[in-house]
Design a protein around this motif. Sequence first.
Motif, PDB file in Angstrom:
ATOM      1  N   UNK A 245      30.268  22.673  16.341  1.00 31.58           N
ATOM      2  CA  UNK A 245      30.586  22.805  17.765  1.00 31.58           C
ATOM      3  C   UNK A 245      29.952  24.051  18.361  1.00 31.58           C
TER       4      UNK A 245
ATOM      5  N   UNK B 201      31.509   8.525  18.682  1.00 35.89           N
ATOM      6  CA  UNK B 201      32.083   9.656  17.946  1.00 35.89           C
ATOM      7  C   UNK B 201      31.838  10.949  18.717  1.00 35.89           C
ATOM      8  N   UNK B 202      32.688  11.956  18.496  1.00 38.65           N
ATOM      9  CA  UNK B 202      32.395  13.252  19.101  1.00 38.65           C
ATOM     10  C   UNK B 202      31.038  13.775  18.605  1.00 38.65           C
ATOM     11  N   UNK B 203      30.385  14.597  19.451  1.00 36.84           N
ATOM     12  CA  UNK B 203      29.056  15.101  19.103  1.00 36.84           C
ATOM     13  C   UNK B 203      29.015  15.747  17.722  1.00 36.84           C
ATOM     14  N   UNK B 204      30.062  16.517  17.410  1.00 36.42           N
ATOM     15  CA  UNK B 204      30.019  17.245  16.135  1.00 36.42           C
ATOM     16  C   UNK B 204      29.981  16.286  14.943  1.00 36.42           C
TER      17      UNK B 204
ATOM     18  N   UNK C  24      34.752  14.868  24.328  1.00 37.82           N
ATOM     19  CA  UNK C  24      35.192  13.979  23.257  1.00 37.82           C
ATOM     20  C   UNK C  24      36.680  14.142  22.991  1.00 37.82           C
TER      21      UNK C  24
ATOM     22  N   UNK D 248      38.203  15.223  20.523  1.00 33.16           N
ATOM     23  CA  UNK D 248      38.563  16.477  19.879  1.00 33.16           C
ATOM     24  C   UNK D 248      38.961  17.525  20.919  1.00 33.16           C
ATOM     25  N   UNK D 249      38.103  17.698  21.914  1.00 30.40           N
ATOM     26  CA  UNK D 249      38.400  18.701  22.940  1.00 30.40           C
ATOM     27  C   UNK D 249      39.595  18.262  23.788  1.00 30.40           C
TER      28      UNK D 249
ATOM     29  N   UNK E 228      42.734  18.888  22.042  1.00 31.13           N
ATOM     30  CA  UNK E 228      42.994  20.319  22.005  1.00 31.13           C
ATOM     31  C   UNK E 228      43.613  20.778  23.320  1.00 31.13           C
TER      32      UNK E 228
END
Lengths: 344, 197
Positions: A262, A287-290, B180, B182-183, B186
């Motif tokens: 990230x 999917x998330x970029x990471x 995404x 994830x963020x 969070x």
Amino acid sequence: MDIRLTEYTKFSGCGAKLGPGLLDKALCGLVQPNYPELIVGYAASDDAGVFRLNDELALVQTIDFFPPIVDDPITFGKIAAANALSDIYSMGGKPLTAVSVVLFPQSKMNIEVLRKVMEGGLISLIDAGVALVGGHSIEDDEIKFGFSISGIINPKRIMRNNTIEQNEILILSKPLGTGLINTALRAGMASDTSLKKSIEEMTRLNRIASEIALSANASACTDVTGFGLLGHAAEMVCGSSAGLTIHFSEIPLIDGAIEYARLGLIPAGTYRNREFREKMVNGLSTLPTFAGDILFDPQTSGGLLFSVSKERYQEVLVRLKETGHTANAIGETTNEIGVIRVEL
Amino acid sequence: MSVVIDARGLSCPQPIVRAKKAVDEGISEFEILVSDDASKENLKKFADNSGYAVESIVVDSGAYRIKMKKTSFIETKTDSAKEEFSKKKALLIASDRIGRGSDELGSKLLLAFIYTLTELEKKPGVIILMQSGVRLATEEPQAIENLKKLTDSGTDIILCGTCLDYFGLKEKVAVGRVSNMYEIAEILLTADIVSLP
């Protein structure tokens, strides 16, 4: 000795590999006579070459060397040996002899460094029961080190990389993230915990994982190195009679890998790997970029990636975990021939 | 605008190291020059996760000139910033209408709601658009205009990337930034959340 090896090098570990697209260009169309005893040659893009000696015995050979991925010379030597041996293990072979390959900047670096690197290499070779028989060294701007390894293999029990079958479970024997951790190290941002785990994994031999895969009759096996998980998974489906679905959330990761991805601490090799293979992979954009950056992260001395029957995979996982591996079932084979899917 | 970091010719991760130094020093706006694609992509990711926005990327005599500016909402990842962050309201909009009953009424209510936000003195710190809520930032001219006003006054507008993909709207993003799960997760766990029914 306070030398920091990674300060002396532009690239690191398997991230220094020539891009897969470039390599294809260089090798495409090269021909040699058809040797009937050459069972696995370079055209197969497999991990090591195999040459039949008789019906029960074949020679298996490989070479791998790279610039430092860690600062400590002994640790670098250990990793270089574990990484070179891995190609033999991923085929299901038994390594016997090693020849060292040394590129060394003698005007810039104390020869004592090389001595320590060799010492580390020997520790891993002895652990693997492999005899060092010689080596070759030349002067170069940057230190690079590795081994050519020869071994034996039963020609009827070769674990090829692209012979996966349908209705199987895909196992990964080591966590991902060594490329990211290494980049964070070079940026001075890697945590001690991440580094320690990364080194533990890179120095781990794939010997036991190979024995476990062989005894569970894995249909295909490869080791995850410079092309990243998806790069090597792509090689598994190319020319096979199945496809693969990989679940990102099931993949073991080294602590810190997500955070470093990230922060953009991503090796250039990740982008080359991605560019070459992303068209083959479905679902990356969900999917998330990471996640993409981890799936294409070039690994150094990465784990074995192999496919076993649904009946046997749990026993395989138990044995891997009992022997100290951070392993998991990360996906399954599918009936979509030649297709890779990634899901969360 | 005077800070320019020349990271041309440096291989990864050195451009990130330079950018992080600037961020740690609290420089709120700077330009960084890099020579390769990987470094450019890495800086975009770094910006996204350090409370900065990439304002522009210009090709300048064989190098990328990347302009980065601190965004007003997620300041930095320091504890004090996180505290401040959690005091702000975050608004989760996971539909293109408000409530059940009449769909027509529901979408009118939502457009009116977004407009009203622009008129309020205390604006939300972040608006998260999920599910068909992403239509607001892609297909609804009136909502787009008002969301832009909110952005100008400091609201961080976050669009769910998976949702944009699902509706085939990724190319149509007119306001806000794509992120995404994830963020989003969070933020949902850190900020003071208001979710629209």
